[in-house]
Design a protein around this motif. Sequence first.
Motif, short mmCIF file in Angstrom:
data_model
loop_
_atom_site.label_atom_id
_atom_site.label_comp_id
_atom_site.label_asym_id
_atom_site.label_seq_id
_atom_site.Cartn_x
_atom_site.Cartn_y
_atom_site.Cartn_z
N VAL A 350 -7.35 -6.37 11.13
CA VAL A 350 -7.46 -7.17 9.91
C VAL A 350 -6.90 -6.41 8.72
O VAL A 350 -6.37 -7.01 7.76
N ALA A 351 -7.01 -5.08 8.73
CA ALA A 351 -6.53 -4.26 7.61
C ALA A 351 -5.06 -3.92 7.71
O ALA A 351 -4.46 -3.49 6.71
N THR A 352 -4.43 -4.12 8.87
CA THR A 352 -3.05 -3.68 9.02
C THR A 352 -2.06 -4.42 8.12
O THR A 352 -1.08 -3.80 7.67
N PRO A 353 -2.24 -5.72 7.82
CA PRO A 353 -1.31 -6.34 6.88
C PRO A 353 -1.33 -5.69 5.50
O PRO A 353 -0.31 -5.63 4.81
N LEU A 354 -2.51 -5.21 5.08
CA LEU A 354 -2.60 -4.52 3.79
C LEU A 354 -1.80 -3.22 3.84
O LEU A 354 -1.11 -2.87 2.87
N ILE A 355 -1.92 -2.49 4.95
CA ILE A 355 -1.14 -1.27 5.10
C ILE A 355 0.35 -1.59 5.12
O ILE A 355 1.17 -0.91 4.49
N GLY A 356 0.72 -2.65 5.87
CA GLY A 356 2.12 -3.04 5.93
C GLY A 356 2.68 -3.47 4.59
O GLY A 356 3.80 -3.10 4.22
N ALA A 357 1.89 -4.25 3.84
CA ALA A 357 2.35 -4.70 2.51
C ALA A 357 2.51 -3.51 1.57
O ALA A 357 3.47 -3.44 0.79
N ALA A 358 1.56 -2.56 1.63
CA ALA A 358 1.67 -1.36 0.79
C ALA A 358 2.89 -0.54 1.18
O ALA A 358 3.58 0.03 0.32
N ALA A 359 3.20 -0.48 2.48
CA ALA A 359 4.38 0.27 2.93
C ALA A 359 5.67 -0.39 2.46
O ALA A 359 6.62 0.30 2.06
N ASP A 360 5.73 -1.72 2.49
CA ASP A 360 6.91 -2.42 1.99
C ASP A 360 7.09 -2.20 0.49
O ASP A 360 8.22 -2.10 -0.01
N ALA A 361 5.98 -2.12 -0.24
CA ALA A 361 6.05 -1.97 -1.70
C ALA A 361 6.31 -0.54 -2.13
O ALA A 361 6.94 -0.30 -3.17
N THR A 362 5.82 0.43 -1.34
CA THR A 362 5.97 1.84 -1.72
C THR A 362 6.70 2.59 -0.60
O THR A 362 7.91 2.60 -0.53
N SER A 363 5.93 3.26 0.24
CA SER A 363 6.46 3.94 1.42
C SER A 363 5.37 3.95 2.48
O SER A 363 4.18 3.77 2.17
N LEU A 364 5.75 4.17 3.73
CA LEU A 364 4.76 4.18 4.80
C LEU A 364 3.80 5.35 4.63
O LEU A 364 2.60 5.23 4.90
N ARG A 365 4.31 6.47 4.15
CA ARG A 365 3.44 7.63 3.94
C ARG A 365 2.36 7.32 2.91
O ARG A 365 1.18 7.64 3.11
N THR A 366 2.74 6.68 1.80
CA THR A 366 1.78 6.32 0.77
C THR A 366 0.75 5.34 1.30
O THR A 366 -0.44 5.43 1.00
#
Length: 402
Positions: A350-366
């Motif tokens: 359930v939390a992975t889309p939030l991680i994916g959206a944050a990665a698209d907006a910033t970087s995967l490391r962030t």
Amino acid sequence: MRTGTRKRTRKRTRKKSPLTRLSLGHACVDFYQGAVPALVPFLVAERGYGYAAASGIVLAASLLSSVVQPLFGALTDRWPLPWLLPASTLVAGAGLGLAGVGDSYALTLAAVAVSGIGAAAYHPESARVARLASEGSHTAMSWFALGGNVGFAAAPLLVAPVVAVGGLGATPLLALPALVGALLCAAALRLTRAPGGAAERAVAPAGVDDRAAFLRLTLAVVCRSIVFVGLSSFVGLYVAERVGGGEPAAAVALFVLYLGGGVGTVLGGRLAGRWGRVRVVAWSYAATVFAVAGVVLVPGPAVYGFVAAVSAALYVPFSLQVTLAQDYLPNRIGTASGVTLGLTVTVGGVATPLIGAAADATSLRTALLPLIVLPAVAWLLARRLPEPDAGPRVAEKAEVDA
């Protein structure tokens, strides 16, 4: 004297045999939960999905599973449903087998959702039957949990060559382990009905449900789930990005992540026998904080070592959490099993889309940085849990084969 020894040997063999088959069947089912993240790099490469779209695939496999798993647990608390083991295994395999058929994103989402529902139906009843077969032994339950870890670890090794050679259209071949798993589950259930089998022994309700402790444990499990599913969804892409090597490097990272879990699971059962389950669970979460920080922050090939450390630290408490939950809710073992055994590998999606959206907006490391904090929260929750009385009671005339 020899006759007595042979009888004792045969008795031990009868006790171990159902659990061995259940463990192997567990591997076949959890192969499909590990296969979804293993497909992500191929979906990104072949269909051009972004991080958010790729994480949506993991969400589809996890969301419905997270919702329905406690429902299946509640059902098995009221009625033993052993037929669910082979049936749900086949459903999990059929869903993933259809995941690569066609180019439709909606069809892919629906297929992995069906696979997730199959896994959700499997876990509460399998944990109940495994508890009977293990007679409440924490070490034996760790071997059952190890079967799931092996399935996870095997997923990238099997998915990568099949899809690399045949493309996403070859995913129907990935349904074959489900056939093997269904046969193993059916064989295990037959053995539990045999004279002297696990069907003659059941874990009886023993005491009052400690709902407050169960809630704290569940919150710790949720934190663990988000860390593990988040890493399993993106660590392949992250490692490939950090060290190069493309899809093979991603497959190796996933294999290390899942294989290290096998070591942690077996180690957890042994450590709990000496130090107690609650203490071992709390220590493992404290160690996870530093291991996740190493994955996210330490450069170069050393990342593989930290991936292995994260895996071991996250899986030390895996089977211990299941038996703790069952002891906190002795009158609702199916519900306890469905939440802890299944939720650990589903709700994190359930939390992975939030991680994916944050990665698209910033970087995967962030986007992965918040995963360092969650094990610390789990440690704070786990360290104050009570240690239940040792060992569940054993009663006669179980209804495993009802």
